[in-house]
Design a protein around this motif. Sequence first.
Motif, short mmCIF file in Angstrom:
data_model
loop_
_atom_site.label_atom_id
_atom_site.label_comp_id
_atom_site.label_asym_id
_atom_site.label_seq_id
_atom_site.Cartn_x
_atom_site.Cartn_y
_atom_site.Cartn_z
N PHE A 65 -26.63 -56.38 2.07
CA PHE A 65 -26.13 -57.99 1.27
C PHE A 65 -24.57 -57.68 0.66
O PHE A 65 -24.27 -58.61 -0.48
N GLU A 66 -23.91 -56.43 0.80
CA GLU A 66 -23.00 -56.89 0.26
C GLU A 66 -21.50 -57.49 0.32
O GLU A 66 -20.88 -57.89 -0.48
N THR A 67 -21.66 -57.59 2.02
CA THR A 67 -20.63 -59.15 1.75
C THR A 67 -20.85 -60.05 1.08
O THR A 67 -20.20 -60.65 0.77
N SER A 68 -22.37 -60.60 0.90
CA SER A 68 -22.11 -61.63 -0.25
C SER A 68 -22.22 -61.25 -1.08
O SER A 68 -22.05 -61.79 -2.82
N VAL A 69 -22.37 -60.03 -1.80
CA VAL A 69 -22.81 -59.60 -2.86
C VAL A 69 -21.20 -59.45 -3.64
O VAL A 69 -20.53 -59.84 -4.55
N PHE A 70 -20.29 -58.34 -3.05
CA PHE A 70 -18.97 -57.60 -3.31
C PHE A 70 -18.16 -58.62 -2.25
O PHE A 70 -17.73 -58.95 -1.84
N ARG A 71 -16.73 -58.32 -3.22
CA ARG A 71 -15.91 -58.94 -3.20
C ARG A 71 -14.70 -58.09 -2.00
O ARG A 71 -14.38 -58.23 -1.59
N ASP A 72 -14.64 -57.08 -2.29
CA ASP A 72 -14.54 -55.39 -1.84
C ASP A 72 -14.89 -54.77 -1.70
O ASP A 72 -15.58 -54.08 -2.70
N GLU A 73 -14.36 -53.65 -1.13
CA GLU A 73 -14.15 -52.13 -0.91
C GLU A 73 -13.67 -51.39 -2.11
O GLU A 73 -15.29 -50.93 -2.63
N ASN A 74 -13.87 -51.69 -3.20
CA ASN A 74 -13.38 -51.48 -4.39
C ASN A 74 -14.34 -51.47 -4.98
O ASN A 74 -14.72 -50.65 -5.96
N GLU A 75 -15.23 -53.47 -4.70
CA GLU A 75 -16.54 -53.13 -5.38
C GLU A 75 -17.59 -52.63 -5.13
O GLU A 75 -18.69 -52.02 -6.26
N ILE A 76 -17.74 -52.49 -4.27
CA ILE A 76 -18.73 -51.65 -3.18
C ILE A 76 -18.89 -50.45 -3.83
O ILE A 76 -19.96 -49.39 -4.40
N LYS A 77 -17.51 -49.58 -3.71
CA LYS A 77 -17.25 -48.34 -4.55
C LYS A 77 -17.71 -48.17 -6.03
O LYS A 77 -18.35 -46.32 -6.63
N LYS A 78 -17.54 -49.29 -6.54
CA LYS A 78 -17.29 -48.63 -8.43
C LYS A 78 -18.60 -48.57 -8.72
O LYS A 78 -19.41 -48.48 -9.66
N TRP A 79 -19.83 -49.84 -7.56
CA TRP A 79 -21.04 -50.21 -7.88
C TRP A 79 -21.86 -48.66 -7.69
O TRP A 79 -22.60 -48.42 -8.18
N ASP A 80 -21.40 -48.18 -6.32
CA ASP A 80 -22.66 -46.75 -6.13
C ASP A 80 -21.97 -45.94 -6.86
O ASP A 80 -22.96 -45.28 -7.54
N SER A 81 -20.83 -45.66 -7.86
CA SER A 81 -20.80 -45.23 -8.74
C SER A 81 -21.28 -45.32 -9.59
O SER A 81 -21.66 -44.32 -10.40
#
Length: 158
Positions: A65-81
């Motif tokens: 559901f990342e497209t509805s949870v995160f605004r951009d790729e940087n937020e995804i990388k931050k969450w993964d980290s």
Amino acid sequence: MVGGSILLKSSNGYAYVASEGVSLFSETIREHMHKHNSMDIEITIPKVSREVVAEVIKFCEMHAFETSVFRDENEIKKWDSEFVNHFDEATLLGLGIAAEFLQIKRLQMLIATKIPRDGKTCTETSLPLKKRKWHHVKNTNGRSFRLKRKIEDGFDQI
């Protein structure tokens, strides 16, 4: 089993119902679904605790559901980290075992980045050599990493 569900069980018998989103990331789940021609599947993940199974499901569902949870790729990388950085080594190892068993490439790669380039972990220097067993994992660029598979005299599940 609940109708149309994916049931993931830890080695100690705890079961979790996972959403279809988890199947987007797991080749093992997709293979079971295709083989049985059904969404009703039950998979026991060996040598992995209930906490690890819950975290694997959390990881997959966040990315489903990342497209509805995160605004951009940087937020995804931050969450993964943040996701991998808050685990101790034993839990990280359990996540690696589960990711390998379920064939979740994205999680495998993320865990591989947490392992130092020389393949050593902190526990390598703190445990006698005879007590360590290693499992080699290759990431997509062909580099080999070692994951501690099991500590003898210790855990039969992580």
